[in-house]
Enzyme design. Structure first.
Site, PDB file in Angstrom:
ATOM      1  N   GLY A  47      -1.662  51.748   3.620  1.00 11.94           N
ATOM      2  CA  GLY A  47      -1.981  50.283   3.942  1.00 11.94           C
ATOM      3  C   GLY A  47      -3.370  49.848   4.178  1.00 11.94           C
ATOM      4  N   GLN A  52     -10.621  44.941   7.316  1.00  9.84           N
ATOM      5  CA  GLN A  52     -11.170  46.503   6.883  1.00  9.84           C
ATOM      6  C   GLN A  52     -12.150  46.180   5.969  1.00  9.84           C
ATOM      7  OE1 GLN A  52      -7.152  48.360   7.098  1.00  9.84           O
ATOM      8  NE2 GLN A  52      -8.500  50.152   7.595  1.00  9.84           N
ATOM      9  N   CYS A  92      -6.407  56.085   9.874  1.00 14.33           N
ATOM     10  CA  CYS A  92      -6.889  54.835   9.506  1.00 14.33           C
ATOM     11  C   CYS A  92      -8.123  55.026   8.774  1.00 14.33           C
ATOM     12  CB  CYS A  92      -7.179  54.015  10.716  1.00 14.33           C
ATOM     13  SG  CYS A  92      -7.972  52.653  10.416  1.00 14.33           S
ATOM     14  N   LEU A  93      -8.102  54.225   7.713  1.00 16.51           N
ATOM     15  CA  LEU A  93      -9.369  54.529   6.842  1.00 16.51           C
ATOM     16  C   LEU A  93     -10.708  54.123   7.394  1.00 16.51           C
ATOM     17  CD1 LEU A  93      -7.714  53.065   3.436  1.00 16.51           C
ATOM     18  CD2 LEU A  93      -8.493  55.498   3.719  1.00 16.51           C
ATOM     19  N   HIS A 134       0.485  48.704  12.472  1.00 17.84           N
ATOM     20  CA  HIS A 134      -0.944  49.329  12.442  1.00 17.84           C
ATOM     21  C   HIS A 134      -2.028  48.278  11.922  1.00 17.84           C
ATOM     22  CE1 HIS A 134      -4.129  52.530  11.813  1.00 17.84           C
ATOM     23  NE2 HIS A 134      -4.427  51.648  10.965  1.00 17.84           N
TER      24      HIS A 134
HETATM   25 ZN    ZN Z   1      -6.258  51.102  10.091  1.00 15.73          ZN
END
Ligand code: ZN
Length: 161
Positions: A47, A52, A92-93, A134
């Protein structure tokens, strides 16, 4: 096709709330394409959301398929039901190298719009439900960085010496 840079914690922009999308125009289409290209370029992540990549709008994409060919876009998502709470292990990226245990619902109903602005309701379970929550946290300016437990921090501090 554009693979955009992913903002990394503690970038201040990751802590700002995202605005709802109002215009369902070609800019939204381009943003969706960038999100998808960036997600697929990021290895096994399932995702990614617009904040982001530095666009503070409530747009997210998920793809849980093995073939990486079934993207789902959610614009302005709202949870209308959540149940079956459980601890989920998340990465998380934007917070590389960290795994956090987060209290999540493993069954949710979400009301959202598609890229044309059409409303839909969907029921999601397990990883699917966890991933959605998330990404929706990012819209509130929240990342898993603040959920890393004191024990994890302690273990890492000891490892680092
Ligand atoms: Zn994330």
């Amino acid at each position: 096709m554009t693979v955009r840079d992913i903002l990394i914690h503690p970038d201040q922009r990751l802590q700002i709330k995202a605005r709802p999308v109002v215009d369902f125009d070609r800019h939204l289409g381009a943003l969706a394409e960038d999100l998808l290209d960036t997600l697929y370029a990021s290895g096994p992540a399932i995702g990614l959301c617009a904040p982001q990549i530095g666009t503070l709008q409530q747009v997210l994409v998920m793809d849980l398929s093995k073939e990486r060919d079934s993207p789902e876009f959610y614009v302005n998502p709202r949870l209308i039901m959540r149940t079956r709470p459980c601890f989920a292990e998340e990465r998380c990226l934007s917070v590389p190298g960290v795994t956090a245990n987060v209290w999540r619902s493993t069954l949710v109903q979400v009301r959202a719009q598609d890229l044309d602005g059409k409303l839909f309701t969907r029921q999601l379970e397990n990883m699917h439900a966890v991933c959605l929550q998330h990404e929706m946290d990012h819209f509130e300016g929240k990342t898993i960085a603040r959920k890393v437990s004191i024990f994890t921090r302690l273990a890492e501090a000891l490892k680092a010496g």
